[in-house]
Scaffold this motif. Sequence first.
Motif, PDB file in Angstrom:
ATOM      1  N   LEU A  93       6.095 -15.038  24.494  1.00  9.76           N
ATOM      2  CA  LEU A  93       7.446 -14.866  25.016  1.00  9.76           C
ATOM      3  C   LEU A  93       7.559 -15.477  26.407  1.00  9.76           C
ATOM      4  N   ASN A  94       6.536 -15.306  27.222  1.00  8.20           N
ATOM      5  CA  ASN A  94       6.554 -15.869  28.568  1.00  8.20           C
ATOM      6  C   ASN A  94       6.626 -17.393  28.535  1.00  8.20           C
ATOM      7  N   SER A  95       5.914 -18.000  27.612  1.00  6.21           N
ATOM      8  CA  SER A  95       5.963 -19.459  27.466  1.00  6.21           C
ATOM      9  C   SER A  95       7.352 -19.900  27.020  1.00  6.21           C
ATOM     10  N   ALA A  96       7.927 -19.168  26.086  1.00  5.83           N
ATOM     11  CA  ALA A  96       9.257 -19.511  25.584  1.00  5.83           C
ATOM     12  C   ALA A  96      10.299 -19.399  26.689  1.00  5.83           C
ATOM     13  N   LEU A  97      10.233 -18.333  27.449  1.00 12.66           N
ATOM     14  CA  LEU A  97      11.189 -18.153  28.542  1.00 12.66           C
ATOM     15  C   LEU A  97      11.035 -19.234  29.601  1.00 12.66           C
ATOM     16  N   ASN A  98       9.804 -19.671  29.828  1.00 13.21           N
ATOM     17  CA  ASN A  98       9.571 -20.736  30.798  1.00 13.21           C
ATOM     18  C   ASN A  98      10.270 -22.035  30.379  1.00 13.21           C
ATOM     19  N   ILE A 144      13.070 -22.404  28.647  1.00 10.67           N
ATOM     20  CA  ILE A 144      14.529 -22.370  28.780  1.00 10.67           C
ATOM     21  C   ILE A 144      14.989 -21.772  30.107  1.00 10.67           C
ATOM     22  N   SER A 145      14.036 -21.432  30.982  1.00  9.84           N
ATOM     23  CA  SER A 145      14.445 -20.849  32.257  1.00  9.84           C
ATOM     24  C   SER A 145      15.058 -21.924  33.139  1.00  9.84           C
ATOM     25  N   ALA A 192      19.830 -23.785  29.309  1.00 11.03           N
ATOM     26  CA  ALA A 192      20.448 -23.264  28.083  1.00 11.03           C
ATOM     27  C   ALA A 192      21.811 -23.918  27.851  1.00 11.03           C
ATOM     28  N   LEU A 228      21.548 -14.589  22.333  1.00 16.99           N
ATOM     29  CA  LEU A 228      21.468 -14.162  23.728  1.00 16.99           C
ATOM     30  C   LEU A 228      22.852 -14.161  24.374  1.00 16.99           C
TER      31      LEU A 228
END
Length: 122
Positions: free
Chosen positions: A21-26, A28-29, A34, A106
Amino acid sequence: MRKEASTNAINEKFLFQTCELNSALNVISGRWKAQIIYSISLGNNRFNLIRKELPNLSEQVLGRQLKELETHAIIVKRILPDTVPTGIEYILTSKGLALIPILSSLCDWGKTYEEGKEIYHL
């Protein structure tokens, strides 16, 4: 560029190994990523079309965000032949297309709780 031995780099590496999850958020952060992804999915696949869709986004930031999305294989850049000046369009990869329903969910979640929906404790 962050030093590999820095505490931030070590913590980031640990978090990425702990949960994807942390990699995924990185990926699209960032304030605009987005929106850029979603805009491309709607057919705004040229630099100026994205700028027109997101007028508060500076050219410098858009260029940097597009490069980061390309690095993460969310988009690919395609040169359009026979255009003067040389045209470039951005295309979502399968990885980028898979993000669209997630971003939509989201967005819906944000709209629901932005409007003051009551939050219950479990």
